[in-house]
Design a protein around this motif. Structure first.
Motif, PDB file in Angstrom:
ATOM      1  N   UNK A   1      -5.616   5.321  -2.069  1.00 28.49           N
ATOM      2  CA  UNK A   1      -5.064   4.018  -1.709  1.00 28.49           C
ATOM      3  C   UNK A   1      -5.614   3.644  -0.328  1.00 28.49           C
ATOM      4  N   UNK A   2      -6.334   2.523  -0.272  1.00 30.14           N
ATOM      5  CA  UNK A   2      -7.017   2.127   0.962  1.00 30.14           C
ATOM      6  C   UNK A   2      -6.742   0.664   1.281  1.00 30.14           C
ATOM      7  N   UNK A   3      -6.651   0.371   2.574  1.00 31.20           N
ATOM      8  CA  UNK A   3      -6.603  -1.001   3.049  1.00 31.20           C
ATOM      9  C   UNK A   3      -8.023  -1.424   3.397  1.00 31.20           C
ATOM     10  N   UNK A   4      -8.467  -2.537   2.839  1.00 23.87           N
ATOM     11  CA  UNK A   4      -9.845  -2.985   3.046  1.00 23.87           C
ATOM     12  C   UNK A   4      -9.872  -4.466   3.422  1.00 23.87           C
ATOM     13  N   UNK A   5     -11.067  -4.938   3.726  1.00 22.27           N
ATOM     14  CA  UNK A   5     -11.332  -6.371   3.921  1.00 22.27           C
ATOM     15  C   UNK A   5     -10.381  -7.007   4.924  1.00 22.27           C
ATOM     16  N   UNK A   6     -10.272  -6.424   6.100  1.00 23.31           N
ATOM     17  CA  UNK A   6      -9.439  -7.005   7.139  1.00 23.31           C
ATOM     18  C   UNK A   6      -7.958  -6.833   6.918  1.00 23.31           C
ATOM     19  N   UNK A   7      -7.573  -5.958   5.965  1.00 22.52           N
ATOM     20  CA  UNK A   7      -6.163  -5.706   5.713  1.00 22.52           C
ATOM     21  C   UNK A   7      -5.534  -6.636   4.703  1.00 22.52           C
ATOM     22  N   UNK A   8      -6.320  -7.467   4.032  1.00 23.25           N
ATOM     23  CA  UNK A   8      -5.767  -8.377   3.031  1.00 23.25           C
ATOM     24  C   UNK A   8      -6.060  -7.928   1.608  1.00 23.25           C
ATOM     25  N   UNK A   9      -6.694  -6.777   1.453  1.00 21.71           N
ATOM     26  CA  UNK A   9      -6.952  -6.240   0.119  1.00 21.71           C
ATOM     27  C   UNK A   9      -6.591  -4.763   0.085  1.00 21.71           C
ATOM     28  N   UNK A  10      -6.048  -4.342  -1.044  1.00 19.97           N
ATOM     29  CA  UNK A  10      -5.700  -2.940  -1.261  1.00 19.97           C
ATOM     30  C   UNK A  10      -6.528  -2.419  -2.416  1.00 19.97           C
ATOM     31  N   UNK A  11      -7.122  -1.269  -2.209  1.00 24.26           N
ATOM     32  CA  UNK A  11      -7.891  -0.578  -3.250  1.00 24.26           C
ATOM     33  C   UNK A  11      -7.113   0.676  -3.646  1.00 24.26           C
ATOM     34  N   UNK A  12      -7.033   0.955  -4.932  1.00 24.86           N
ATOM     35  CA  UNK A  12      -6.369   2.177  -5.397  1.00 24.86           C
ATOM     36  C   UNK A  12      -6.995   2.626  -6.706  1.00 24.86           C
TER      37      UNK A  12
ATOM     38  N   UNK B   1       0.825  -1.210   0.000  1.00 27.59           N
ATOM     39  CA  UNK B   1       0.000   0.000   0.000  1.00 27.59           C
ATOM     40  C   UNK B   1       0.855   1.254   0.000  1.00 27.59           C
ATOM     41  N   UNK B   2       1.892   1.282   0.811  1.00 29.52           N
ATOM     42  CA  UNK B   2       2.756   2.468   0.859  1.00 29.52           C
ATOM     43  C   UNK B   2       3.562   2.615  -0.430  1.00 29.52           C
ATOM     44  N   UNK B   3       3.929   1.506  -1.055  1.00 28.39           N
ATOM     45  CA  UNK B   3       4.623   1.573  -2.338  1.00 28.39           C
ATOM     46  C   UNK B   3       3.728   2.201  -3.392  1.00 28.39           C
ATOM     47  N   UNK B   4       2.462   1.803  -3.427  1.00 31.06           N
ATOM     48  CA  UNK B   4       1.521   2.393  -4.373  1.00 31.06           C
ATOM     49  C   UNK B   4       1.282   3.868  -4.057  1.00 31.06           C
ATOM     50  N   UNK B   5       1.176   4.211  -2.792  1.00 32.94           N
ATOM     51  CA  UNK B   5       0.884   5.589  -2.409  1.00 32.94           C
ATOM     52  C   UNK B   5       1.984   6.544  -2.835  1.00 32.94           C
ATOM     53  N   UNK B   6       3.219   6.072  -2.917  1.00 34.35           N
ATOM     54  CA  UNK B   6       4.327   6.947  -3.312  1.00 34.35           C
ATOM     55  C   UNK B   6       4.309   7.280  -4.797  1.00 34.35           C
ATOM     56  N   UNK B   7       3.549   6.532  -5.576  1.00 38.04           N
ATOM     57  CA  UNK B   7       3.487   6.804  -7.006  1.00 38.04           C
ATOM     58  C   UNK B   7       2.668   8.064  -7.267  1.00 38.04           C
ATOM     59  N   UNK B   8       3.101   8.863  -8.212  1.00 40.95           N
ATOM     60  CA  UNK B   8       2.391  10.101  -8.546  1.00 40.95           C
ATOM     61  C   UNK B   8       1.099   9.839  -9.305  1.00 40.95           C
ATOM     62  N   UNK B   9       0.930   8.627  -9.860  1.00 42.43           N
ATOM     63  CA  UNK B   9      -0.259   8.346 -10.672  1.00 42.43           C
ATOM     64  C   UNK B   9      -1.353   7.641  -9.884  1.00 42.43           C
ATOM     65  N   UNK B  10      -1.217   7.518  -8.561  1.00 39.85           N
ATOM     66  CA  UNK B  10      -2.229   6.846  -7.758  1.00 39.85           C
ATOM     67  C   UNK B  10      -2.948   7.826  -6.842  1.00 39.85           C
TER      68      UNK B  10
END
Length: 325
Positions: A91-102, A79-88
């Motif tokens: 970015x959310x952690x969902x479903x008990x922390x086993x899924x990432x939404x972006x 999640x933090x790797x995706x958040x650092x991208x300028x094109x995202x």
């Protein structure tokens, strides 16, 4: 929790993200110093930030909804790797922390899922599944925001704050390459001074002011406001993935866009074709919304509810955000 002045300030920034504190103070009936002090406090303690964003169609961009399933130990790092991208964004952690939404912004001719798989994603272990769906139409979200923030000012007060209206039927050209440096700087701080924006773009302050006015007037640039929804009493968030027959999609989505509980309503490709984000005061309120208000729309064939545990990134660029390599 916010008091009347705080709520008025946030509402005012939604009306015009770059409105001077003096104008906001005049509308709210308080001093300029009070508005400045409240703004600084909300920035420090509630994550308040104004961000400038390109209108994606005019910028030649498409929005992709990306879902990544991970092992519990990998989710934070990915999640933090995706958040650092300028094109995202979002970015959310969902479903008990086993899924990432972006949400990923990509040129119209690019495949966001392929781009992610070829760049950051393979460098992280623990990814078990990736899917990406094109966002086709936004009914609520983007320039239109959650109504829970928009109840502080009267129509007359909003009119006094409103920036110049976009000319009807205007078809201004998309932002030029030179404008992108300005938009990127506004993506980190939409209220940055002309001197800061001049340093970021290499232009004079007069040129910055002229280009900023032109982008806003053409509708190519809008301002969003980020703030922790907990200060509005929101403790429970969820993403709702719905399946609706195409013949009923427009009617259902338009109806959902009027619901006060929702902050986003968008049509997408994929096995579910309508996405919404719910903001509720408690799990009981979310249950009531799902079983009473949402269930009244019989055209909804199926629904998946994914609780949001944490928002890692909202709409704007994180400091130091980088473009994909």
């Amino acid at each position: 929790m916010l008091d009347e002045v705080d709520r008025g300030l946030v509402h005012a920034l939604h009306v015009d993200g770059r409105a001077p504190f003096s104008r906001i103070a005049d509308v709210l009936g308080v001093s300029t110093q009070t508005v400045a002090r409240r703004y600084r406090r909300l920035r420090a303690h509630a994550g308040l930030r104004v961000v400038g964003l390109a209108e994606r169609d005019r910028a030649g961009l498409s929005s992709w909804v990306v879902r990544l399933t991970t092992t519990p130990t990998a989710s934070q790092a990915v999640a933090h790797s995706l958040a650092r991208r300028a094109d995202t964004s979002w970015v959310k952690l969902t479903s008990g922390g086993t899924e990432i939404f972006a949400v990923v912004q990509a040129p119209h001719d690019a495949d966001a899922s392929r781009s992610l798989l070829l760049h950051d994603i393979p460098r992280r272990g623990g990814i078990t599944a990736v899917s990406a769906h094109l966002m086709l139409h936004t009914y609520l979200g983007g320039p239109t925001t959650w109504r829970g923030r928009l109840r502080a000012l009267t129509p007359a007060q909003q009119e006094r704050l409103a920036p110049p209206a976009v000319p009807p039927g205007g078809h201004a050209p998309p932002p030029a390459d030179a404008d992108r440096r300005l938009i990127e700087a506004l993506g980190q701080d939409g209220r940055a001074s002309y001197s800061v924006l001049a340093a970021a773009t290499g232009w004079s302050q007069a040129t910055v002011a002229r280009r900023l006015t032109g982008l806003r007037a053409s509708g190519a640039l809008f301002f969003d406001v980020e703030i922790d929804t907990a200060v509005y009493g929101v403790t429970t968030q969820a993403l709702l993935w719905m399946s609706i027959a195409p013949a009923h999609l427009e009617d259902v989505a338009s109806a959902l866009a009027t619901h006060d509980e929702l902050a986003v309503v968008a049509a997408t490709t994929g096995p579910t074709n309508l996405l919404a984000q719910a903001l509720c005061a408690s799990p009981a309120d979310l249950y009531h919304y799902l079983t009473c208000k949402l269930s009244a729309l019989e055209q909804i064939g199926a629904i998946e509810t994914a609780p949001v545990l944490r928002t890692v990134k909202a709409a704007g660029t994180l400091p130091g955000g980088r473009p994909p390599r």
